[in-house]
Write a protein that holds these residues in place. Structure first.
Motif, PDB file in Angstrom:
ATOM      1  N   GLY A 176      -5.522  -9.476  -4.692  1.00 42.37           N
ATOM      2  CA  GLY A 176      -4.734  -8.203  -5.683  1.00 42.37           C
ATOM      3  C   GLY A 176      -3.438  -8.949  -7.054  1.00 42.37           C
ATOM      4  N   MET A 177      -2.144  -8.094  -6.193  1.00 45.12           N
ATOM      5  CA  MET A 177      -0.922  -9.585  -7.602  1.00 45.12           C
ATOM      6  C   MET A 177      -0.643 -10.703  -5.968  1.00 45.12           C
ATOM      7  N   GLN A 178      -0.491 -11.621  -6.388  1.00 48.80           N
ATOM      8  CA  GLN A 178       0.568 -12.430  -5.068  1.00 48.80           C
ATOM      9  C   GLN A 178       1.148 -13.145  -6.179  1.00 48.80           C
ATOM     10  N   SER A 179       2.082 -13.225  -5.244  1.00 49.73           N
ATOM     11  CA  SER A 179       3.272 -14.393  -5.770  1.00 49.73           C
ATOM     12  C   SER A 179       3.958 -15.218  -4.626  1.00 49.73           C
ATOM     13  N   ARG A 180       4.874 -15.613  -4.952  1.00 51.08           N
ATOM     14  CA  ARG A 180       5.261 -16.902  -4.137  1.00 51.08           C
ATOM     15  C   ARG A 180       5.486 -16.232  -2.593  1.00 51.08           C
ATOM     16  N   TRP A 181       6.191 -14.445  -2.781  1.00 52.92           N
ATOM     17  CA  TRP A 181       6.362 -14.069  -1.556  1.00 52.92           C
ATOM     18  C   TRP A 181       4.995 -13.496  -0.840  1.00 52.92           C
ATOM     19  N   VAL A 182       4.061 -12.398  -1.758  1.00 54.08           N
ATOM     20  CA  VAL A 182       3.693 -11.662  -0.779  1.00 54.08           C
ATOM     21  C   VAL A 182       2.071 -11.736  -1.500  1.00 54.08           C
ATOM     22  N   THR A 183       1.217 -11.483  -1.057  1.00 50.82           N
ATOM     23  CA  THR A 183       0.201 -11.349  -1.582  1.00 50.82           C
ATOM     24  C   THR A 183      -0.336  -9.352  -1.233  1.00 50.82           C
ATOM     25  N   GLU A 184      -0.892  -9.088  -2.510  1.00 51.27           N
ATOM     26  CA  GLU A 184      -1.122  -7.983  -2.091  1.00 51.27           C
ATOM     27  C   GLU A 184      -1.838  -6.818  -1.615  1.00 51.27           C
ATOM     28  N   LYS A 185      -3.335  -7.226  -1.059  1.00 51.93           N
ATOM     29  CA  LYS A 185      -4.349  -6.992   0.077  1.00 51.93           C
ATOM     30  C   LYS A 185      -3.074  -6.726   1.427  1.00 51.93           C
ATOM     31  N   ASP A 186      -2.600  -8.220   1.597  1.00 50.63           N
ATOM     32  CA  ASP A 186      -1.933  -7.860   3.145  1.00 50.63           C
ATOM     33  C   ASP A 186      -0.854  -7.267   3.716  1.00 50.63           C
ATOM     34  N   VAL A 187       0.029  -7.098   2.342  1.00 50.73           N
ATOM     35  CA  VAL A 187       1.118  -5.830   2.697  1.00 50.73           C
ATOM     36  C   VAL A 187       0.445  -4.197   2.573  1.00 50.73           C
ATOM     37  N   THR A 188      -0.388  -4.087   2.049  1.00 49.38           N
ATOM     38  CA  THR A 188      -0.773  -2.478   2.100  1.00 49.38           C
ATOM     39  C   THR A 188      -1.892  -2.748   2.905  1.00 49.38           C
ATOM     40  N   LEU A 189      -2.200  -3.225   3.516  1.00 49.46           N
ATOM     41  CA  LEU A 189      -3.352  -3.288   4.904  1.00 49.46           C
ATOM     42  C   LEU A 189      -2.239  -2.355   6.125  1.00 49.46           C
ATOM     43  N   ASP A 190      -0.926  -3.841   5.600  1.00 53.50           N
ATOM     44  CA  ASP A 190       0.237  -3.826   7.041  1.00 53.50           C
ATOM     45  C   ASP A 190       1.251  -1.841   6.671  1.00 53.50           C
ATOM     46  N   ILE A 191       0.975  -1.773   5.388  1.00 56.09           N
ATOM     47  CA  ILE A 191       1.522  -0.140   5.989  1.00 56.09           C
ATOM     48  C   ILE A 191      -0.002   0.617   6.009  1.00 56.09           C
ATOM     49  N   ALA A 192      -0.835   0.401   5.866  1.00 55.71           N
ATOM     50  CA  ALA A 192      -1.757   1.587   5.968  1.00 55.71           C
ATOM     51  C   ALA A 192      -1.174   1.885   7.307  1.00 55.71           C
TER      52      ALA A 192
END
Length: 386
Positions: A176-192
């Motif tokens: 998914g999206m990636q920036s200097r701070w986050v990768t989308e797949k990691d954020v979405t899984l943690d929130i889920a």
């Protein structure tokens, strides 16, 4: 009726009238600016109950009476008189007279519970009646709005617990999206995962699309298809797909989508990106947009999409309240993963990982917990579950 219209005084033919119930459902589902009808219900069908939602002028106390053949809810203020047949499991007709709403049970259904949802933002007050499978009971006691979901009579204890599907967007080789701070797949899984824990604590069954860093199939098209099919696997009360946005460095905030016509202009690229990007994203977005166009002629699908809109509004309001993020609103778009209108389904972009302030926030456990709590609270409210 012979199907012909009655001429106007000037001799021009008048357009034929559509049934009021169908016209009202279409207006509600499309979100037009027509005056609210305080009678005709929106209908949602589930495995063990059928839900009817009536728009009412204002919040008011409930007086609920259940007989062997119907449920009658008396409100404090007058409603627009109306009646008509209903074609859904467990209900055959409704009637509004004075300050009372009566729903007639169908075969195999003889219990009901009711609650009032107060007005919130642009959403007016609503009367919610759940008609349940099983033998009749003498009555359901009146309850305050927030207590209505838990103050069930003992005879309803066998009703199956609500089930929610949480889709942590992307996974595996699709980051998914990636920036200097986050990768989308990691954020979405943690929130889920955090949202699941809160929902389970309140007695909700949760199906996770993924619990680890993986995809469901080898191609994006098959992956999205497998995710969307979970919305209709068994009895699902809600489907929530979680994503992280990306954009120009100034772009920030939370926005929530339910399925519908694609947005015009630059926002169209969001559906293409979430549908896989490139030629695959374009193809799947075209397919989903075609489905959205077809739904415009299906009154039942429009009514069910109205429940998705209700869920989307609750989620958006709750997340903004929990985080203080910029409110980018509720929209429609042709996201492939939420294209099935038989289940209330939404896609939420929890923030911009590309923003110099929001990106670092999304990288923290504390902020993700706030998002998860806000998301869970909205889902529980939608399910009328404390």
């Amino acid at each position: 009726m012979n199907g012909h219209s009655t001429p106007r005084p000037d001799g021009t033919p008048a357009r034929r009238r559509r049934p009021l119930l169908h016209a009202t459902l279409l207006l509600i589902a499309l979100g037009t600016a027509a005056p609210p009808a305080h009678a005709a219900p929106r209908i949602g069908t589930h495995d063990t109950y059928t839900r009817l939602v009536f728009d009412v002028p204002k919040s008011s106390p409930l007086d609920v009476t259940v007989t062997g053949s119907s449920v009658t809810v008396k409100l404090a203020g007058p409603l627009r008189p109306e009646q008509g047949p209903l074609k859904a499991p467990g209900v055959t007709a409704y009637a509004v007279s004075g300050s009372s709403v009566t729903v007639t049970f169908g075969s195999g259904y003889g219990r009901a519970k009711a609650s009032i949802l107060p007005a919130s933002g642009s959403q007016g007050a609503r009367l919610v009646i759940d008609v349940l499978k099983g033998a009749s009971v003498a009555s359901v006691p009146a309850t305050p709005p927030r207590a209505a979901a838990v103050a069930r009579p003992a005879s309803t204890a066998s009703v199956r617990r609500p089930r929610v599907v949480l889709d942590a967007g992307h996974g595996g080789i699709d980051g998914g999206m990636q920036s200097r701070w986050v990768t989308e797949k990691d954020v979405t899984l943690d929130i889920a995962l955090r949202t699941r824990a809160e929902l389970i604590r309140h007695g909700v069954d949760v199906v996770m699309v993924r619990e680890t860093d993986r995809a469901l199939a080898s191609t994006k098209k098959k992956d999205l298809l497998a995710r969307s099919q979970l919305a209709t696997s068994g009895t699902v009360s809600a489907y929530v797909s979680i994503h992280v946005n990306a954009g120009a460095s100034a772009a920030q905030g939370i926005e929530t989508y339910y399925f519908g016509r694609p947005l015009a202009g630059s926002n169209r690229s969001l559906a293409v990106a979430e549908n896989g990007g490139g030629s695959t994203g374009e193809e799947l977005t075209r397919q989903a947009a075609g489905s959205a166009q077809n739904l415009l002629g299906d009154i039942l699908s429009q009514a069910k999409l109205a429940f998705s809109r209700d869920l989307a509004r609750r989620v958006q309001t709750s997340l903004i309240s929990a985080t203080g993020a910029v409110n980018r609103g509720v929209h429609t778009d042709a996201f492939y993963v939420i294209r099935n209108p038989t289940t209330p389904a939404i896609l939420v972009e929890v923030g911009f990982g590309s923003h110099p302030v929001e990106g670092p926030k999304l990288a923290t456990a504390a902020y993700r917990e706030r998002l998860a709590q806000g998301l869970a609270r909205a889902i529980l409210d939608f399910l009328h579950t404390e």
